[in-house]
Design an enzyme around this catalytic site. Structure first.
Site, short mmCIF file in Angstrom:
data_model
loop_
_atom_site.label_atom_id
_atom_site.label_comp_id
_atom_site.label_asym_id
_atom_site.label_seq_id
_atom_site.Cartn_x
_atom_site.Cartn_y
_atom_site.Cartn_z
N LYS A 3 0.83 -1.21 0.00
CA LYS A 3 0.00 0.00 0.00
C LYS A 3 0.86 1.25 0.00
O LYS A 3 0.67 2.16 -0.82
CB LYS A 3 -0.92 0.02 1.23
CG LYS A 3 -1.92 1.17 1.20
CD LYS A 3 -2.48 1.52 2.57
CE LYS A 3 -1.55 2.45 3.32
NZ LYS A 3 -2.14 3.01 4.55
N ASP B 121 -6.19 0.58 0.63
CA ASP B 121 -6.31 0.81 2.06
C ASP B 121 -7.66 0.28 2.51
O ASP B 121 -8.37 -0.38 1.75
CB ASP B 121 -6.14 2.30 2.40
CG ASP B 121 -7.30 3.14 1.90
OD1 ASP B 121 -8.19 2.62 1.18
OD2 ASP B 121 -7.34 4.34 2.25
#
Length: 212
Positions: free
Chosen positions: A122, A140
């Protein structure tokens, strides 16, 4: 309800129409500040991260300055971001690696980014996308939730959802779509009380009748 390629394309078109001018809510002025902000953002709101980084970067805005600050002082500066012991350790160790191996600069290579302490897919995707203008989709909690609810990309892990989104979204829109999905999750498709009646994708969403 079967979500076809045509429906997915319509979902993306509508998200783009609503959120086309959105961008990251994190405040930063260079790749290093972005990297630190994203590390701090784990289980923490962007609003809180911005408060913390405004204070931190006035005192230390480079890897070398953070190393000179020391890890104890760093913990004090970021304590209000949550999980501050672990975050401080990762930031400090990342700064050491940046200084020792990359001349104090954040590397552009994706695999090099992943090698930094505390940097997962991420974080690497966010930095690659925003700082270095490379197509990437960072998954996320908002992107994960919205993608699964819409069945735009289903998966039990962020990596699975990322792969699904890469198939569903044209590559040239990956980085922007990341922001569209985040803001949709924040404003409409909330975790506990999604605002389905206000959602521009209500008639396309297979979960609309299930979460109310």
């Amino acid at each position: 309800m079967r979500v076809t390629k045509k429906i997915k394309a319509e979902m993306i078109e509508r998200l783009e129409s609503v959120y086309h001018d959105t961008k990251s809510a994190l405040e930063f002025s260079n790749p290093f500040e972005l990297l630190v902000a994203v590390i701090l953002s784990a289980q923490c709101t962007d609003v809180r991260v911005n408060i913390t980084t405004r204070r931190l970067f006035k005192k230390a805005d480079t890897p070398a300055k953070i190393l000179n600050m020391g890890i104890v002082k760093l913990e004090e500066e970021i304590h209000d971001c949550g999980l501050f012991h672990n975050k401080a350790k990762n930031i400090f160790n990342t700064c050491e690696k940046l200084c020792n191996e990359y001349k104090g600069q954040v590397p552009k290579n994706y695999e090099d980014l992943l090698s930094l302490p505390g940097v997962g897919r991420k974080t690497a995707n966010v930095v690659s996308s925003i700082a270095f203008n490379r197509p990437a989709i960072a998954v996320d909690t908002h992107v994960f939730r919205v993608s699964n609810r819409l069945k735009l990309a289903e998966g039990t892990t962020p990596a699975e959802v990322e792969k699904g989104l890469q198939k569903a979204i044209p590559k040239e829109k990956w980085s922007k779509a990341h922001h569209w999905l985040i803001w949709h999750g924040r404003k409409i498709c909330k975790a506990r009380h999604p605002l389905c009646q206000q959602c521009p994708l209500n008639d396309l969403c297979p979960s609309a009748s299930l979460v109310n």
